[in-house]
Design a protein around this motif. Structure first.
Motif, PDB file in Angstrom:
ATOM      1  N   ALA A 307       0.814  -1.217   0.000  1.00  0.00           N
ATOM      2  CA  ALA A 307       0.000   0.000   0.000  1.00  0.00           C
ATOM      3  C   ALA A 307       0.850   1.270   0.000  1.00  0.00           C
ATOM      4  O   ALA A 307       1.943   1.315   0.559  1.00  0.00           O
ATOM      5  CB  ALA A 307      -0.932   0.004   1.209  1.00  0.00           C
ATOM      6  N   MET A 308       0.298   2.301  -0.648  1.00  0.00           N
ATOM      7  CA  MET A 308       0.946   3.617  -0.701  1.00  0.00           C
ATOM      8  C   MET A 308       0.057   4.659  -0.033  1.00  0.00           C
ATOM      9  O   MET A 308      -1.156   4.500   0.026  1.00  0.00           O
ATOM     10  CB  MET A 308       1.212   4.011  -2.150  1.00  0.00           C
ATOM     11  CG  MET A 308       2.098   3.036  -2.897  1.00  0.00           C
ATOM     12  SD  MET A 308       2.411   3.584  -4.575  1.00  0.00           S
ATOM     13  CE  MET A 308       3.384   5.058  -4.278  1.00  0.00           C
ATOM     14  N   LYS A 309       0.664   5.727   0.462  1.00  0.00           N
ATOM     15  CA  LYS A 309      -0.108   6.819   1.051  1.00  0.00           C
ATOM     16  C   LYS A 309      -0.681   7.715  -0.047  1.00  0.00           C
ATOM     17  O   LYS A 309      -0.063   7.907  -1.093  1.00  0.00           O
ATOM     18  CB  LYS A 309       0.771   7.658   1.975  1.00  0.00           C
ATOM     19  CG  LYS A 309       1.089   6.997   3.306  1.00  0.00           C
ATOM     20  CD  LYS A 309       1.894   7.945   4.184  1.00  0.00           C
ATOM     21  CE  LYS A 309       2.172   7.320   5.543  1.00  0.00           C
ATOM     22  NZ  LYS A 309       2.997   8.220   6.402  1.00  0.00           N
ATOM     23  N   CYS A 310      -1.855   8.246   0.222  1.00  0.00           N
ATOM     24  CA  CYS A 310      -2.449   9.230  -0.691  1.00  0.00           C
ATOM     25  C   CYS A 310      -2.004  10.618  -0.259  1.00  0.00           C
ATOM     26  O   CYS A 310      -2.090  10.968   0.927  1.00  0.00           O
ATOM     27  CB  CYS A 310      -3.970   9.136  -0.665  1.00  0.00           C
ATOM     28  SG  CYS A 310      -4.776  10.344  -1.752  1.00  0.00           S
ATOM     29  N   LEU A 311      -1.519  11.393  -1.196  1.00  0.00           N
ATOM     30  CA  LEU A 311      -1.046  12.750  -0.891  1.00  0.00           C
ATOM     31  C   LEU A 311      -2.092  13.811  -1.231  1.00  0.00           C
ATOM     32  O   LEU A 311      -1.833  15.009  -1.144  1.00  0.00           O
ATOM     33  CB  LEU A 311       0.245  13.033  -1.654  1.00  0.00           C
ATOM     34  CG  LEU A 311       1.408  12.084  -1.352  1.00  0.00           C
ATOM     35  CD1 LEU A 311       2.623  12.467  -2.176  1.00  0.00           C
ATOM     36  CD2 LEU A 311       1.737  12.083   0.135  1.00  0.00           C
ATOM     37  N   GLY A 312      -3.291  13.342  -1.635  1.00  0.00           N
ATOM     38  CA  GLY A 312      -4.350  14.292  -1.958  1.00  0.00           C
ATOM     39  C   GLY A 312      -4.229  14.844  -3.366  1.00  0.00           C
ATOM     40  O   GLY A 312      -3.453  14.353  -4.189  1.00  0.00           O
ATOM     41  N   ASP A 313      -4.985  15.928  -3.636  1.00  0.00           N
ATOM     42  CA  ASP A 313      -5.011  16.494  -4.989  1.00  0.00           C
ATOM     43  C   ASP A 313      -5.332  17.988  -4.907  1.00  0.00           C
ATOM     44  O   ASP A 313      -6.110  18.433  -4.052  1.00  0.00           O
ATOM     45  CB  ASP A 313      -6.093  15.788  -5.815  1.00  0.00           C
ATOM     46  CG  ASP A 313      -6.016  16.151  -7.282  1.00  0.00           C
ATOM     47  OD1 ASP A 313      -4.924  16.561  -7.729  1.00  0.00           O
ATOM     48  OD2 ASP A 313      -7.034  16.017  -7.973  1.00  0.00           O
ATOM     49  N   ASP A 314      -4.695  18.790  -5.780  1.00  0.00           N
ATOM     50  CA  ASP A 314      -4.953  20.238  -5.865  1.00  0.00           C
ATOM     51  C   ASP A 314      -4.823  20.928  -4.515  1.00  0.00           C
ATOM     52  O   ASP A 314      -5.669  21.762  -4.122  1.00  0.00           O
ATOM     53  CB  ASP A 314      -6.360  20.490  -6.440  1.00  0.00           C
ATOM     54  CG  ASP A 314      -6.479  20.000  -7.871  1.00  0.00           C
ATOM     55  OD1 ASP A 314      -5.450  20.019  -8.588  1.00  0.00           O
ATOM     56  OD2 ASP A 314      -7.579  19.592  -8.259  1.00  0.00           O
ATOM     57  N   GLY A 315      -3.761  20.570  -3.811  1.00  0.00           N
ATOM     58  CA  GLY A 315      -3.500  21.241  -2.545  1.00  0.00           C
ATOM     59  C   GLY A 315      -4.351  20.760  -1.391  1.00  0.00           C
ATOM     60  O   GLY A 315      -4.274  21.292  -0.283  1.00  0.00           O
ATOM     61  N   ASN A 316      -5.220  19.772  -1.629  1.00  0.00           N
ATOM     62  CA  ASN A 316      -6.051  19.218  -0.553  1.00  0.00           C
ATOM     63  C   ASN A 316      -5.386  17.961  -0.014  1.00  0.00           C
ATOM     64  O   ASN A 316      -5.399  16.914  -0.662  1.00  0.00           O
ATOM     65  CB  ASN A 316      -7.451  18.882  -1.072  1.00  0.00           C
ATOM     66  CG  ASN A 316      -8.188  20.108  -1.565  1.00  0.00           C
ATOM     67  OD1 ASN A 316      -8.159  21.144  -0.902  1.00  0.00           O
ATOM     68  ND2 ASN A 316      -8.833  19.993  -2.718  1.00  0.00           N
ATOM     69  N   PRO A 317      -4.754  18.042   1.169  1.00  0.00           N
ATOM     70  CA  PRO A 317      -4.074  16.855   1.700  1.00  0.00           C
ATOM     71  C   PRO A 317      -5.058  15.752   2.060  1.00  0.00           C
ATOM     72  O   PRO A 317      -6.236  16.014   2.317  1.00  0.00           O
ATOM     73  CB  PRO A 317      -3.368  17.402   2.951  1.00  0.00           C
ATOM     74  CG  PRO A 317      -4.158  18.599   3.349  1.00  0.00           C
ATOM     75  CD  PRO A 317      -4.687  19.190   2.068  1.00  0.00           C
ATOM     76  N   CYS A 318      -4.554  14.531   2.054  1.00  0.00           N
ATOM     77  CA  CYS A 318      -5.393  13.373   2.366  1.00  0.00           C
ATOM     78  C   CYS A 318      -4.541  12.375   3.137  1.00  0.00           C
ATOM     79  O   CYS A 318      -3.368  12.183   2.829  1.00  0.00           O
ATOM     80  CB  CYS A 318      -5.929  12.740   1.083  1.00  0.00           C
ATOM     81  SG  CYS A 318      -6.898  11.229   1.351  1.00  0.00           S
ATOM     82  N   ASP A 319      -5.136  11.735   4.136  1.00  0.00           N
ATOM     83  CA  ASP A 319      -4.387  10.737   4.903  1.00  0.00           C
ATOM     84  C   ASP A 319      -4.865   9.319   4.585  1.00  0.00           C
ATOM     85  O   ASP A 319      -4.701   8.394   5.376  1.00  0.00           O
ATOM     86  CB  ASP A 319      -4.510  11.004   6.410  1.00  0.00           C
ATOM     87  CG  ASP A 319      -5.955  10.914   6.901  1.00  0.00           C
ATOM     88  OD1 ASP A 319      -6.874  10.819   6.052  1.00  0.00           O
ATOM     89  OD2 ASP A 319      -6.168  10.926   8.133  1.00  0.00           O
ATOM     90  N   GLY A 320      -5.442   9.177   3.412  1.00  0.00           N
ATOM     91  CA  GLY A 320      -5.892   7.851   2.989  1.00  0.00           C
ATOM     92  C   GLY A 320      -4.763   7.013   2.433  1.00  0.00           C
ATOM     93  O   GLY A 320      -3.601   7.425   2.415  1.00  0.00           O
ATOM     94  N   ILE A 321      -5.091   5.815   1.973  1.00  0.00           N
ATOM     95  CA  ILE A 321      -4.082   4.927   1.390  1.00  0.00           C
ATOM     96  C   ILE A 321      -4.544   4.444   0.021  1.00  0.00           C
ATOM     97  O   ILE A 321      -5.746   4.266  -0.227  1.00  0.00           O
ATOM     98  CB  ILE A 321      -3.780   3.716   2.301  1.00  0.00           C
ATOM     99  CG1 ILE A 321      -5.054   2.931   2.628  1.00  0.00           C
ATOM    100  CG2 ILE A 321      -3.084   4.141   3.575  1.00  0.00           C
ATOM    101  CD1 ILE A 321      -4.799   1.641   3.359  1.00  0.00           C
ATOM    102  N   HIS A 322      -3.589   4.270  -0.858  1.00  0.00           N
ATOM    103  CA  HIS A 322      -3.862   3.754  -2.203  1.00  0.00           C
ATOM    104  C   HIS A 322      -3.678   2.249  -2.230  1.00  0.00           C
ATOM    105  O   HIS A 322      -2.649   1.727  -1.789  1.00  0.00           O
ATOM    106  CB  HIS A 322      -2.910   4.394  -3.217  1.00  0.00           C
ATOM    107  CG  HIS A 322      -3.335   5.752  -3.675  1.00  0.00           C
ATOM    108  ND1 HIS A 322      -4.430   5.965  -4.480  1.00  0.00           N
ATOM    109  CD2 HIS A 322      -2.814   6.984  -3.439  1.00  0.00           C
ATOM    110  CE1 HIS A 322      -4.548   7.256  -4.727  1.00  0.00           C
ATOM    111  NE2 HIS A 322      -3.588   7.896  -4.097  1.00  0.00           N
TER     112      HIS A 322
END
Length: 520
Positions: A307-322
């Motif tokens: 699994a990889m960490k999600c870094l979010g999109d368009d400046g919106n951080p995210c603490d989810g996982i890919h």
């Protein structure tokens, strides 16, 4: 349906299907420790050493020998440990091939790797079974070679052609007189050697020699066993034997309960690789796409090893996982479990490959704790804490911390203890029966034990002494971990690494027992 029948062997059904080919199922309920099969190898041979310009395996006994100062076989000139090595005249080792290799009598001291290609010896020993042991030759030729996948132009075919087939044909076989060829290699051609290469790549098992070299061996019945990334058996090889005919005998035992009718499985890949790496390796070397329970699960049994960490999109951080949406699809997208961001598989592969090279480079350089900690911190920005690249870094760090016991604060001990527990949980989930990761587990349990014992001796972080109950809890866990480490190694004592580790652990166990007596 037929049975594998050998002395002291559990009788297991051999079945077949279009998808799996031949495979084994349990004819009765099996428990850990039950014997599945044991058999002698049809043929075996050495692999090349990591640094062939400096060290090569003796062709008679496979001990590593210096390529510059080492002795040579008096007949063919290949590096040997001694001119009196018993394997030089034994047809199962060097005895039969020596005559063929003698067709090129010159010795060489430069460009040793290309001149003495040890990876070509097993294919040569295979074709020599025609005259050495026709019964074994018959069994060997029945093995799967997947030649339909190894056509000219494929990497497997072209590599085998350049480094093995042409090497053997041009340097040795073409120089034999017809009488010698007819007697020892009555049926020989480039196509036949290619088939042997296919049989070896598809079926051979790796054996680690006690002194550090590696071999490959082929077994008649063991090759029937089906692959699974969560295997239910473990195999070991006999190396300390009185009867030379028993050398490298394989023993396959059950490591977790197997119910009647369930498949009996082994593993042909690395248990600590992520799903895509394992599946690609199996496709490249064994020519099948694994669809086992672990490969089918995006979380890999809840370990999140890929699994990889999600870094979010368009400046919106995210603490989810890919995670891969379909881990059995090579073109799958990776979706975040908390937001709508997706990344394609080729991007993931590129990132993971680059990170893998970084980890490998640092470890090959003998990375210091600081180097490894910096790399761990950097990669942790992108990877799940359980990712297999981070597992590799942490496993190295834990052992390095173990060499700094006098310099470790309680905070560092707590960090090491947490790291050990996390890796043990992953290891136990992926390999509950110690089929493939017994040495990894033993190291982790031992390092956890030492950290727990040190903590029991030290005051708490605030400087206050530990209560008797707190000391007891630490020592009880330390007792469990050292015992787990010893049990984990019970089937690894034929290997030098297993023996050496057990000696260290048993010494710590004696010291621990004395401590417990003092603490009552």
């Amino acid at each position: 349906m037929r049975y594998i029948e050998e002395k002291n062997v559990s009788f297991e059904h051999v079945r077949s299907s279009d998808e799996l080919g031949r495979y084994l199922v349990a004819a009765r309920d099996l428990s850990p420790g039950d014997l599945v099969l044991t058999e002698r190898p049809l043929v075996f041979g050495p692999k090349g050493m990591p640094d062939p310009e400096a060290v090569m395996p003796c062709v008679g006994c496979y001990k590593p020998v210096s390529t510059e100062a080492g002795e040579r076989c008096s007949k063919c000139g290949w590096p040997v440990c001694s001119g009196n090595c018993p394997g030089l005249t034994d047809p199962r080792h060097h005895g039969a091939e020596c005559l063929i290799l003698s067709a090129r009598p010159d010795c060489e001291l430069k460009d040793m790797f290309n001149y003495y290609r040890h990876d070509a010896l097993l294919p040569l020993r295979c074709v020599l079974l025609q005259s050495v042991d026709p019964d074994k030759w018959s069994k060997l030729t029945e093995m799967q070679s997947h030649m339909e996948c190894r056509t000219p132009g494929t990497e497997a075919y072209d590599d085998a052609n350049e480094f093995i087939v042409e090497y053997l044909m041009n340097n040795f076989i073409s120089k034999l007189d017809e009488a010698t060829k007819k007697k020892h290699l009555p049926n020989i051609s480039p196509d036949l050697i290619h088939k042997m290469c296919g049989i070896i790549d598809t079926n051979a098992l790796e054996i680690r020699h006690p002194e550090g070299s590696e071999l490959l061996a082929l077994f008649t019945n063991t090759c029937i066993m089906e692959h699974s990334c969560i295997p239910n058996t473990k195999h070991t090889f006999a190396q300390s034997v009185k009867d030379k005919n028993e050398l490298f005998r394989i023993t396959v035992k059950v490591v977790v309960p197997v119910q009647k009718g369930n498949h009996i499985t082994t593993m042909y890949s690395h248990a600590l690789w992520g799903t895509q790496a394992r599946r690609q390796h199996l496709k490249d070397t064994k020519y099948f796409a694994c669809k086992c329970q672990r490969c089918s699960d995006p979380t890999e049994l809840g370990t999140y090893l890929s699994a990889m960490k999600c870094l979010g999109d368009d400046g919106n951080p995210c603490d989810g996982i890919h995670l891969p949406e379909d881990p059995l699809d090579d073109e799958t997208e990776w979706a975040c479990n908390k937001c709508s961001v997706k990344i394609n598989n080729s991007q993931v592969n590129m990132i993971i490959s680059q990170m893998g090279e970084e980890v490998e480079n640092v470890q090959m350089m003998g990375g210091s704790p600081m180097m490894l900690e910096n790399l761990l911190c950097r990669l942790s920005t992108f990877l799940h804490p359980n990712h297999y690249h981070l597992y590799a870094i942490k496993h190295s760090l834990i052992q390095l911390y173990g060499r700094l016991t006098d310099q470790m604060s309680q905070n560092m001990l707590d960090k090491k203890i947490m790291m050990c527990r996390d890796l043990i949980k992953i290891t136990k989930t992926l390999d509950p029966g110690n089929a493939r990761l017994s040495l990894y587990n033993a190291v982790l349990q031992y390092e956890l034990h030492t950290a727990l014992v040190l903590s029991a001796k030290n005051p708490k972080n605030d400087g206050t002494p530990r209560t008797d109950e707190e000391v007891k809890q630490l020592l009880v866990e330390a007792k469990d971990t050292i015992e787990d480490a010893i049990v984990s190694l019970k089937d690894d004592l034929e290997e030098t690494s297993g023996n050496q580790l057990l000696e260290v652990i048993q010494k710590s166990k004696k010291e621990f027992d004395r401590l417990c007596q003092e603490k009552k």
